[in-house]
Design a protein around this motif. Structure first.
Motif, PDB file in Angstrom:
ATOM      1  N   GLU A  84      39.081  33.868  53.357  1.00 23.28           N
ATOM      2  CA  GLU A  84      39.235  33.956  51.915  1.00 23.28           C
ATOM      3  C   GLU A  84      37.891  33.643  51.276  1.00 23.28           C
ATOM      4  O   GLU A  84      37.294  32.601  51.580  1.00 23.28           O
ATOM      5  CB  GLU A  84      40.308  32.962  51.449  1.00 23.28           C
ATOM      6  CG  GLU A  84      40.582  33.101  49.975  1.00 23.28           C
ATOM      7  CD  GLU A  84      41.788  32.280  49.523  1.00 23.28           C
ATOM      8  OE1 GLU A  84      42.446  31.652  50.363  1.00 23.28           O
ATOM      9  OE2 GLU A  84      42.036  32.262  48.302  1.00 23.28           O
ATOM     10  N   GLY A  85      37.420  34.528  50.403  1.00 23.06           N
ATOM     11  CA  GLY A  85      36.112  34.349  49.777  1.00 23.06           C
ATOM     12  C   GLY A  85      35.975  32.956  49.178  1.00 23.06           C
ATOM     13  O   GLY A  85      36.860  32.502  48.468  1.00 23.06           O
ATOM     14  N   HIS A 206      39.773  38.338  48.255  1.00 22.22           N
ATOM     15  CA  HIS A 206      39.231  37.875  46.979  1.00 22.22           C
ATOM     16  C   HIS A 206      40.387  37.840  45.981  1.00 22.22           C
ATOM     17  O   HIS A 206      41.378  38.570  46.164  1.00 22.22           O
ATOM     18  CB  HIS A 206      38.152  38.847  46.478  1.00 22.22           C
ATOM     19  CG  HIS A 206      36.876  38.750  47.266  1.00 22.22           C
ATOM     20  ND1 HIS A 206      35.992  37.723  47.129  1.00 22.22           N
ATOM     21  CD2 HIS A 206      36.370  39.550  48.223  1.00 22.22           C
ATOM     22  CE1 HIS A 206      34.978  37.883  47.951  1.00 22.22           C
ATOM     23  NE2 HIS A 206      35.186  38.980  48.642  1.00 22.22           N
ATOM     24  N   SER A 208      40.750  39.219  43.291  1.00 18.46           N
ATOM     25  CA  SER A 208      41.027  40.548  42.726  1.00 18.46           C
ATOM     26  C   SER A 208      41.740  41.450  43.732  1.00 18.46           C
ATOM     27  O   SER A 208      42.361  42.436  43.360  1.00 18.46           O
ATOM     28  CB  SER A 208      39.723  41.194  42.272  1.00 18.46           C
ATOM     29  OG  SER A 208      38.784  41.142  43.319  1.00 18.46           O
ATOM     30  N   LEU A 255      29.463  40.411  47.496  1.00 16.41           N
ATOM     31  CA  LEU A 255      30.762  39.898  47.954  1.00 16.41           C
ATOM     32  C   LEU A 255      30.794  39.667  49.457  1.00 16.41           C
ATOM     33  O   LEU A 255      31.538  38.852  49.968  1.00 16.41           O
ATOM     34  CB  LEU A 255      31.876  40.894  47.602  1.00 16.41           C
ATOM     35  CG  LEU A 255      32.201  41.075  46.125  1.00 16.41           C
ATOM     36  CD1 LEU A 255      33.187  42.232  45.935  1.00 16.41           C
ATOM     37  CD2 LEU A 255      32.794  39.793  45.545  1.00 16.41           C
ATOM     38  N   ASN A 362      44.414  33.961  41.488  1.00 13.43           N
ATOM     39  CA  ASN A 362      43.334  32.990  41.322  1.00 13.43           C
ATOM     40  C   ASN A 362      43.833  31.549  41.385  1.00 13.43           C
ATOM     41  O   ASN A 362      43.158  30.645  40.933  1.00 13.43           O
ATOM     42  CB  ASN A 362      42.724  33.224  39.927  1.00 13.43           C
ATOM     43  CG  ASN A 362      41.265  33.560  40.064  1.00 13.43           C
ATOM     44  OD1 ASN A 362      40.635  33.121  41.028  1.00 13.43           O
ATOM     45  ND2 ASN A 362      40.727  34.320  39.121  1.00 13.43           N
ATOM     46  N   SER A 367      45.035  28.357  46.640  1.00 17.33           N
ATOM     47  CA  SER A 367      43.838  28.739  47.377  1.00 17.33           C
ATOM     48  C   SER A 367      43.545  27.846  48.590  1.00 17.33           C
ATOM     49  O   SER A 367      43.432  28.340  49.707  1.00 17.33           O
ATOM     50  CB  SER A 367      42.646  28.799  46.427  1.00 17.33           C
ATOM     51  OG  SER A 367      41.512  29.143  47.141  1.00 17.33           O
TER      52      SER A 367
END
Ligand SMILES: Cc1cc2nc3c(=O)[nH]c(=O)nc-3n(C[C@H](O)[C@H](O)[C@H](O)COP(=O)(O)OP(=O)(O)OC[C@H]3O[C@@H](n4cnc5c(N)ncnc54)[C@H](O)[C@@H]3O)c2cc1C
Length: 395
Positions: A84-85, A206, A208, A255, A362, A367
């Motif tokens: 996960e970024g 990400h 998004s 990214l 988000n 997260s």
């Protein structure tokens, strides 16, 4: 013109075409009708995608004599890395944990189509009609007849519908579907990059949407190459489709710096992403396969592989029925197909849908939890092997 075939497949795409070859390989006669000519289907403008062909699909292709004309264009996937970024945890899948075979292969769709057409167009048991559209069908207790707009009439025991996501025959049969929109689009293209990919497929989550890099074979000039599927909310995707290829490549590098600087060498295609699944897979002398039956989010590179499992299962059932001298359209056989395929299609659908919804947001709470989840799966070998087997399509 009047033709008689054991089965008539509507749609000669990646799934319909492979099904035709699989059935003909076991001695069944097949008519395929597609609204597009093979030349059009090979046009890069129409479909410039790459596909992750999982190990089970590659083995199926070998069994029906198709793999030898694809393997020279297939880049092995030896490792899959998921992270996960912005988070420290990741999962690293290594094919050696399950044996010598790669987990799958990345192949450009045009090479799979080329192999299908090379084998099917001159096959003595395959009658390929294209361009040809179905005008009407007559289905009764003993047989079905398909009337095509090029004047052909196909008399058959079973109609196999492989017309893809907008299938008109599915609608005509009154088969309902559940549909889910993700409000996302997938931007699809291929890139040259500075550093080698080491046969790693990357999936980066990400907020998004997921970003995937799929390792391709080097170009004839020796340039490193990967296929990219970049999932974005619709508005953002539309913005990036208007941008220059250089701007997209720069953003990707920001990214995802692991492969070095990038250059896009194909068109940038944009696909609305949705999921869809039919309520039933069968009707009287009628069975649905591939995207006509089920579409999942491309996040796990599973879609067409599920369609090839439909093809495999249907071939096994129909061949057995033929050997026993049974009617190929008998309901017992069709129900057997439906039982097996419904379970598989629903479970892939649930898995990909869950992944997308869990990661495409988000949330400050979710997260760290989901990222730690990746770390846990990475540290528990049975769990890890379970996910690897799912990705490879093996039990
Ligand atoms: C962005 C993106 C990335 C993807 N990446 C992957 C991946 O890495 N791995 C994977 O497994 N899957 C992937 N998929 C899914 C995969 O592309 C599809 O599952 C696959 O194309 C389905 O094949 P199909 O033959 O069922 O349908 P289609 O490819 O849609 O073929 C349908 C065929 O039927 C014909 N046809 C249409 N209407 C008619 C009609 N009325 N009569 C006769 N013929 C008709 C068409 O001309 C076509 O040839 C991806 C999908 C997307 C959108």
């Amino acid at each position: 013109m009047h033709h008689k075939s054991d089965v008539c497949i509507l749609g000669g795409g990646l799934v319909g075409g492979v099904t035709a070859l699989a059935l003909a390989h076991t001695g069944l006669s097949v008519t395929v009708a597609d609204i597009e000519t093979p030349e059009n289907l090979l046009d890069q403008k129409l479909d410039g995608r790459t596909t992750a062909v999982n190990l089970a699909s590659a083995q199926f292709f070998s069994a029906i004599g198709l793999w030898h004309s694809i393997q020279n264009y297939a880049a092995p996937i030896n490792f899959i890395k998921v992270y996960e970024g912005g988070q420290p945890w990741s999962i690293n899948f290594d094919h050696r944990d399950l044996g010598a075979d790669p987990m799958g292969y990345i192949v450009e769709n045009r090479y799979i189509r080329q192999a299908i057409f090379a084998a099917a167009l001159n096959h003595p048991l395959i009658n390929w009609q294209a361009p040809a559209k179905t005008l009407t069908k007559k289905i009764n207790q003993t047989q079905a007849t398909v009337y095509l707009d090029n004047g052909c009439e196909i008399e058959t025991s079973l109609i196999i519908c492989a017309e893809g996501r907008h299938s008109p025959s599915r609608e005509e049969a009154g088969i309902n579907k559940k549909q889910f929109s993700y409000d996302q689009k997938g931007l699809v293209f291929s890139v040259y990059h500075d550093r080698p990919h080491h046969n790693i497929a990357w999936e980066v989550f990400h907020p998004s949407g997921p970003l995937a890099f799929l390792p391709m074979l080097e170009s004839p000039e020796g340039a490193y190459r990967s296929g990219v599927v970049w999932t974005l909310p619709v508005a953002e995707a539309d913005k990036w489709t208007q941008a220059s290829k250089e701007a997209i490549a720069e953003q990707l590098y920001r990214l995802f710096p692991h492969l070095g600087a990038m250059e896009i060498f194909t068109d940038v295609w944009s696909y609305p992403l949705m999921a869809q699944i039919v309520d039933r897979f069968i009707d009287n002398r009628f069975v649905i396969i591939g995207d006509a039956a089920h579409i999942c989010h491309p996040v796990a590179g599973q879609g067409v592989n599920v369609g090839w499992r439909d093809a495999h299962e249907l071939t096994t059932i129909l061949t057995r029925n033929k050997q026993l001298g049974l009617d190929l359209g008998n309901m017992t056989a069709l129900k057997q197909y439906q039982r097996g395929r419904r379970l598989d299609a629903y479970s892939i659908f649930a898995m990909t849908d869950g992944m997308v919804r869990l990661y495409s947001n988000n949330s400050k709470i979710l997260s760290p939890i989901r990222s730690m989840g990746l770390g846990i799966v990475n540290k528990v070998p049975p769990l890890k092997r379970f996910f690897m087997k799912r990705a490879m399509g093996i039990n």
